[in-house]
Scaffold this active site. Structure first.
Site, short mmCIF file in Angstrom:
data_model
loop_
_atom_site.label_atom_id
_atom_site.label_comp_id
_atom_site.label_asym_id
_atom_site.label_seq_id
_atom_site.Cartn_x
_atom_site.Cartn_y
_atom_site.Cartn_z
CD GLU A 9 -1.75 -2.06 2.18
OE1 GLU A 9 -0.60 -2.53 2.17
OE2 GLU A 9 -2.64 -2.45 2.94
CG ASP A 82 -2.08 -3.19 5.75
OD1 ASP A 82 -0.86 -3.44 5.65
OD2 ASP A 82 -2.52 -2.04 5.98
CG ASP A 84 -7.01 -4.69 7.71
OD1 ASP A 84 -6.75 -4.67 6.49
OD2 ASP A 84 -6.89 -3.70 8.45
CD GLU A 86 -10.73 -0.51 3.97
OE1 GLU A 86 -11.05 0.25 3.03
OE2 GLU A 86 -11.56 -0.98 4.77
CE1 TYR A 290 -2.02 -3.28 9.15
CE2 TYR A 290 -3.81 -4.61 10.05
CZ TYR A 290 -3.36 -3.61 9.20
OH TYR A 290 -4.24 -2.97 8.38
NE ARG A 292 -6.01 0.96 10.37
CZ ARG A 292 -5.09 1.36 9.50
NH1 ARG A 292 -4.36 0.47 8.84
NH2 ARG A 292 -4.87 2.66 9.29
CG HIS A 335 -2.38 -13.82 12.21
ND1 HIS A 335 -3.25 -14.86 12.03
CD2 HIS A 335 -2.18 -13.29 10.99
CE1 HIS A 335 -3.56 -14.97 10.74
NE2 HIS A 335 -2.93 -14.03 10.09
#
Length: 782
Positions: A9, A82, A84, A86, A290, A292, A335
């Site tokens: 990203e 990422d 998730d 999104e 990560y 989030r 995770h």
């Protein structure tokens, strides 16, 4: 051209990953989403099973073009967005937009940007998870439907340019309801009894240590409190009982997104948005996992590394490895909790903000794997010879500090929990020498206003939103002007205190400041009006339980348990029917209250929502021959509870405070705030200045300061074609001002040495830019 193309990203993430992969890999960035629902239109075909209409924004077309070229020349395309929903959706959009062959695609995920994690991901690729993509699409589409249909109703029924959102409007409701609870709070006082003593040993020798005690119950009235003190005149006091209990204090779990936002707010003063921006940088630089996540899990490798770190720094007795269990049944996707990628690295980050946040994460993570603190809680009961009631003294002794050696979590209460100090040596039956006793009037307190962090905590408790939505939600409600983050000055309040000393009772009246707030969330007038309208007409949408149930349905989509179109269909039909009915039946909201009659003019006084905000109006606005008077409300004043007295006070402006240089000095309030006017010039007041109390001396100071600033701002003035051409100092550096236009001075030029001819060259060299779009842009719904 490299055989492998890795797409992430952000450029920062690409730069970090590039260090771990060889020359066979090209790592590039797509700069987030490369396509989205079109703005200014619904972009969802309700009649075609809610089919979304995605477009590539103008600012992403060049990125897409470059990605297509790179993808064409690569044998394998690694989608490394990422982990998730999104991130999964971004990978899906890349596949669809770049028209990638599924045979060439490999989807990889990792929750930390380290070489081992990247190499493991490369060795274990998977396919794009369509269920995660559908969950993200469902949220995006549902929020667009809600926002697109609700916002126009607000324009028609309240005022233009308003907007509404599914989760944001619920967040506003929480703030509004808390504010009303505070405004409606009934203050009640009670008297708290405290006393102090010197312990006396068996030989009658007085100790120098002071024992503080308190009566467990409180008295409702001053009469009862004074009566109790009267009964204690000349009384004897001795220790009736001592109870010692062992206790433990456990460390907090590692950070999730919401707990990191809360603790960074409390300890560092970060807004939730700033926390996430800084955490993103730490993640992309490879310093933390990560950011989030709603998981409390730590990998076995991380637990082992932290164990070694604790033993090395503090010793084996401080180590207590453990795995925490995530309480939330909806926790998914992530995770691990947020932790340092290298626990042996206590310092990381490229600037002060990053270093401070990393330090918080490192300490919290390491402390979570440390031993409990061992305490000894002591409770001492004190007999009063003249009264059956007992006083109580309590203390805590820290026997082993454990994790407290490194980290102590804070809480949202104004009086933070602290470990009490040690009590003096005491024994049952021991006599106490009386020093003094106070009966102090204390008032009950309403629930505190939300901070950004405590609002996130509340949303999480209600099951509303997910780790990726907290910060955008809090930012959006403030950006829309529905919620204001600010401070509030406290007000003085009198309270009584009775003191018993030397067998005499004295009474005094003191004052305290209450209601002082800093960095709290307040609803604006328009926020309260919009909230009331939505709650009245769309109660289901703003229902906390319903909103939480929608989140659960998104989770079910992510798990592949339900079809996203079916879920949206079940929501949309009754919602759309309510929209249609509200348009037809609901009345226009005036937000107007009749406060009373102006004693001077005899005209009615109203408070209402005006074009540029809430105003007080004297006179009728619907009578042609009568011109009403208007005044804007002060910051913090609310339409729903402003009094007639406070409203009339607003009409003291404009007011003349005196003369300066043979011209009147007038203080007033305009569209852009309070100001001083003098000799046809206007000077803004500072935030600390009150236009209702400012005097002539302060007004002159403001005028002269502004004049000095203007003189210092001007570097040079020329005459060009009969108009002034000035070289000025600006907020972003020196610039040229001429004929209503501003022209940037090239870096490296010395503005003090510029000639008129050189200024003309700069003006003529300015490129003709595209005209700025006119009209109101449709507010983004998300």
């Amino acid at each position: 051209m490299a055989k492998n193309l890795v797409i992430v990203e952000s450029p920062a993430k690409a730069k970090t990953i590039e260090k771990f992969l060889g020359s066979d890999y090209t790592v590039t960035s797509c700069f987030g989403h490369i396509r989205d629902l079109a703005e200014g239109e619904l972009s969802v075909d309700v009649g075609k099973n809610f089919e979304p209409k995605y477009i590539i924004p103008e600012d992403k077309k060049k990125v897409v073009s470059e990605l297509k070229k790179l993808a064409k020349g690569a044998e394998t395309i690694w989608l490394a967005t990422d982990e998730d929903r999104e991130g999964e959706a971004i990978s899906w959009h890349l596949r669809e937009t770049l028209d990638l062959d599924d045979k060439k695609i490999k989807r990889i995920v990792f929750h930390e940007i380290t070489k081992p994690a990247i190499m493991r991901a490369i060795e274990n690729p998977r396919h794009i998870d369509e269920n995660l993509v559908n969950a993200q699409q469902a949220r995006r589409i549902l929020d667009r439907l809600v926002g697109f249909e609700l916002s126009p109703i607000l324009w028609k029924k309240i005022q233009p340019a308003l907007s509404a959102g599914r989760v944001q409007s619920v967040a506003v409701r929480l703030v509004v309801e808390r504010e009303r609870a505070i405004l409606g709070h009934q203050f009640k006082s009670a008297y708290k009894i405290t006393a102090s003593f010197y312990p006396v040993d068996a030989a009658g020798k007085r100790s120098d240590a002071i024992l503080n005690a308190e009566l467990p119950q409180r008295f409702d009235t001053a009469t009862e409190a004074e009566k109790f003190l009267t009964q204690c005149v000349g009384a004897g006091y001795k220790i009736a009982d001592i109870e010692v209990k062992p206790a433990q204090k456990s460390p907090s779990a590692p950070f999730t997104t919401s707990t990191l936002q809360q603790e960074a707010s409390r300890k560092l003063g970060f807004s939730v948005t700033r926390t996430m921006v800084v955490a993103q940088k730490l993640y992309e630089a490879g310093h933390i996992t990560y950011m989030r996540t709603d998981s409390l899990n730590l990998s076995e490798l991380a637990i082992e590394e932290i164990k070694n770190e604790v033993i090395k720094n503090y010793g084996a007795k401080y180590s207590n490895p453990k795995q925490y269990t995530t309480k939330s049944a909806s926790a998914q996707e992530a995770h691990e909790a947020i932790r340092p990628t290298y626990p042996g690295k206590p310092v990381a980050g490229s600037d002060d903000s990053e270093k401070r946040l990393y330090d918080l994460i490192w300490k919290r993570t390491v402390a979570s794997q440390m031993s409990n603190a061992i305490l000894e809680k002591t409770s001492v009961k004190i007999n009063i010879s003249t009264n059956p009631l007992q006083l109580l003294a309590e203390g805590e002794v820290l026997k082993f500090d454990g994790f407290l050696k490194l980290y102590m979590e804070q809480n949202d209460d104004e009086e933070d929990e602290n470990i009490a100090g040690m009590l003096p040596p005491l024994s049952v039956g021991q006599q106490l020498q009386f020093i003094e006793m106070d009966a102090t009037e204390r008032y009950n307190r309403p629930s505190p206003r939300y901070t950004e962090a405590s609002l996130v905590k509340k949303l999480e408790e209600l099951g509303i939103g997910r780790p990726s939505t907290y910060a955008p939600t809090i930012a959006t409600v403030q950006k829309r002007g529905y919620v204001i983050k600010g401070d509030q000055d406290g007000v003085e309040r009198a309270y009584s205190i009775f003191k018993l000393k030397n067998d005499k009772i004295s009474k005094a009246s003191k004052t305290e400041v209450f209601g002082k707030e800093k960095g709290k969330l307040f609803p604006s007038n328009i926020g309260m009006i919009v909230n009331d309208f939505l709650v009245e007409n769309f109660g289901t949408i703003l229902d906390y339980g319903f909103t939480a149930d929608v989140e659960k349905e998104f989770d079910e989509i992510a798990n592949g348990d339900i079809v996203w179109q079916k879920m949206i269909g079940g929501f949309y039909k009754p919602f759309h029917d309510t929209v249609e009915n509200t348009i037809k039946t609901s009345a226009r909201v005036k937000g107007e209250r009749l406060l009373g009659v102006d004693p001077v003019s005899g005209k009615n006084v109203y408070v209402k929502l005006g074009k540029f905000g809430p105003v007080v109006q004297i006179g009728e606005g619907n009578i042609p021959e009568e011109k009403p008077k208007y005044s804007r409300l002060k910051a913090g004043q609310l339409v729903e509870n402003i009094s007639l007295e406070d409203a009339l006070e607003l009409f003291r402006l404009p007011r003349e405070v005196g003369e300066f240089e043979d011209a009147p000095v007038i203080v007033s309030v305009g569209r852009f705030g309070p100001y001083v006017s003098h000799a046809k010039a206007f000077y803004s007041l500072a935030k600390t200045d009150d236009p209702y109390t400012i005097d002539l001396n302060r007004a002159i100071e403001i005028i002269e300061t502004k004049r000095t600033d203007n003189i210092n701002k001007t570097i040079a003035t020329f005459d060009y074609e009969g108009k002034p051409l000035q070289i000025l100092r600006g907020r972003f550096g020196p610039y040229i001002s001429y004929d209503k236009g501003n022209y940037k001075i090239t870096k490296g030029m010395e503005p003090e040495k510029l000639t008129l001819e050189e200024c003309i060259e700069i003006i003529k060299a300015k490129p003709e830019g595209p005209p700025k779009p006119k009209g109101r842009r449709f507010a983004k719904k998300s």
